[in-house]
Design an enzyme around this catalytic site. Structure first.
Site, PDB file in Angstrom:
ATOM      1  N   ASP A  13       0.819  -1.220   0.000  1.00 46.38           N
ATOM      2  CA  ASP A  13       0.000   0.000   0.000  1.00 46.38           C
ATOM      3  C   ASP A  13       0.846   1.260   0.000  1.00 46.38           C
ATOM      4  OD1 ASP A  13      -2.503  -1.103  -0.079  1.00 46.38           O
ATOM      5  OD2 ASP A  13      -2.792  -1.112   2.089  1.00 46.38           O
ATOM      6  N   ARG A  93       0.716   4.674  17.125  1.00 46.74           N
ATOM      7  CA  ARG A  93       0.205   5.611  16.107  1.00 46.74           C
ATOM      8  C   ARG A  93       0.431   7.083  16.432  1.00 46.74           C
ATOM      9  NH1 ARG A  93       0.978   2.038  12.425  1.00 46.74           N
ATOM     10  NH2 ARG A  93      -0.674   0.512  12.108  1.00 46.74           N
ATOM     11  N   ASP A 122      -6.791   2.627  12.846  1.00 45.93           N
ATOM     12  CA  ASP A 122      -5.536   3.352  12.668  1.00 45.93           C
ATOM     13  C   ASP A 122      -5.710   4.695  11.959  1.00 45.93           C
ATOM     14  OD1 ASP A 122      -3.969   1.544  14.051  1.00 45.93           O
ATOM     15  OD2 ASP A 122      -3.700   0.253  12.301  1.00 45.93           O
ATOM     16  N   SER A 172      -2.907  -9.576   7.705  1.00 39.83           N
ATOM     17  CA  SER A 172      -2.459  -8.191   7.816  1.00 39.83           C
ATOM     18  C   SER A 172      -1.774  -8.084   9.177  1.00 39.83           C
ATOM     19  CB  SER A 172      -3.663  -7.255   7.729  1.00 39.83           C
ATOM     20  OG  SER A 172      -3.318  -6.008   8.302  1.00 39.83           O
TER      21      SER A 172
END
Ligand code: ARG
Length: 404
Positions: A13, A93, A122, A172
């Protein structure tokens, strides 16, 4: 647009994103990879980003800051979202976002970009932190809009000569010092036991050693400072405990989680050090905090974990809660002994520098000093309201007859 600063993980990505941002915005793309202990080859990531077209790449080692500012706060708050998840992905994050903003300011960038999808938590954590720290900058999250399937992404990458990471596992994955999050593929079926290949940091509990392993964790004012009697800096302590507990099969988590936006999802994690440290810390608090402090702090802890999970790290309430938590840790100094055995984690001993009172005295000398007969009067008063109500309800007698 002039410059865009992109959070780069090295996956498909964010690799595609480098080219896509250049093409769509006619901008320069500066990539940033923050090392939060994800165990990746950061040099290779840098080369890859530059090869795809980034003008510049920053590799920032934030492991120590992550451990000392974020993870130790989480330990002090006994932070487990929904009683299970130590927030490993969630806690990294806001730190990554703050580093992006630092780079963007240095580079004079106009926008910040990340590769989160529109389904998860996220994106919420990134968007809120980025916008709070840099209100003057634009935040772009193209993956959320473009809706490409993996096949389409692969085709786009192939077309532009972007290296395609071999996808040998259908999951993932996100990992850092505090744990490994595993989602998707066969894990989407909540009824099916996670396949063994989902795990990397923990051995299968039934194949763990036949002998238990004991670890002692030393705390000072709520902060883990020593492992098995050796004082240790935060990152090293967490890394050593991850491999120690992981080798005993400790750290696997399987649960159904409520995401911020109302979706439920089956989540699997490996968090050997996080689970061990939180369990040990919570146990030491029981010896060092009063009963009332413990029950009030439990509410504060739940709220702290929720804010961290929900992307509200920058919320003023977090700091206010932390002021209370900090004050509560004054006496949380001591040692906790934990037994690790075939996937189980059990506190088997604890010692505090300043326990609320010495437990051995409760059964011996303290009881001699306290007149046991006084307990009768206490109970008389303590149960008064409950007994009065019962009298009326069960016996149909007026409350006043209690004193007859
Ligand atoms: N459900 C967890 C959280 O919201 C883990 C997210 C994992 N992210 C990922 N890209 N695999 O914090």
């Amino acid at each position: 647009m002039g410059k865009i600063v992109l959070a780069y993980s090295g996956g498909l990505d964010t690799s595609i994103l480098i080219r896509w941002l250049i093409e769509k915005y006619d901008a320069e793309v500066v990539t940033v990879t923050v090392n939060v202990g994800q165990r990746e080859d950061l040099k290779a990531l840098e080369e890859k980003a530059l090869k795809i077209g980034a003008t510049r790449h920053y590799s920032i080692d934030a492991r120590r800051e992550f451990a000392e500012k974020y993870l130790w706060s989480a330990v002090k708050a006994n932070a487990l979202y929904q009683g299970k998840y130590p927030l490993s992905t969630a806690l990294a994050r806001p730190l990554i976002a703050s580093k992006l903003v630092e780079v963007a300011r240095r580079e004079g960038a106009e926008a910040l970009a990340h590769g989160c999808t529109g389904r998860g938590n996220d994106q919420i954590r990134f968007d809120i932190t980025l916008k709070a720290l840099a209100p003057e900058m634009k935040v772009i999250a193209p993956v959320r809009e473009w809706n490409l399937s993996r096949e389409e992404e692969v085709a786009y990458a192939r077309d532009r000569g972007i290296p395609i990471p071999s996808k040998d596992k259908p999951y993932s994955i996100d990992q850092n010092l505090w744990g490994r999050s595993i989602e998707c593929g066969p894990l989407d079926d909540p009824a099916a036991e996670p396949p063994e290949d989902a795990f990397e940091w923990t051995v299968k509990p039934e194949e763990a050693p036949d002998q238990p392993q004991y670890v002692t964790i030393g705390f000072e004012k709520g902060i883990p400072i020593a492992l098995n009697g050796r004082e240790m800096e935060a990152v090293r302590l967490i890394e050593e405990l991850n491999s120690l507990a992981g080798s005993q099969g400790v750290g696997r988590i399987d649960h159904v989680e409520d995401r911020v936006m109302g979706l439920k999802s089956r989540e699997v994690y490996e968090c050997p050090a996080a689970l061990t440290l939180i369990e040990a810390h919570r146990d030491l608090e029981k010896l060092t905090l009063t009963g009332r402090e413990l029950s009030f702090k439990h509410l504060v802890d739940l709220e702290w974990a929720w804010l961290a999970y929900a992307g509200l790290w920058v919320h003023p309430l977090r700091e206010a809660l932390e002021a209370f938590i900090e004050a509560s840790q004054e006496r949380v100094t001591g040692e906790v002994k934990v037994k690790l055995y075939k996937g189980s984690l059990t506190v088997v001993g604890r010692k505090a520098q300043k326990p609320v009172h010495d437990l051995t005295l409760t059964t011996s000398r303290l009881m001699e000093a306290l007149d046991q007969a006084l307990a009768r009067g206490f109970i008389e008063h303590w149960g008064l309201q409950a007994r009065a109500c019962m009298l009326e309800k069960v016996e149909g007698k007026p409350k006043e007859s209690l004193t007859d």
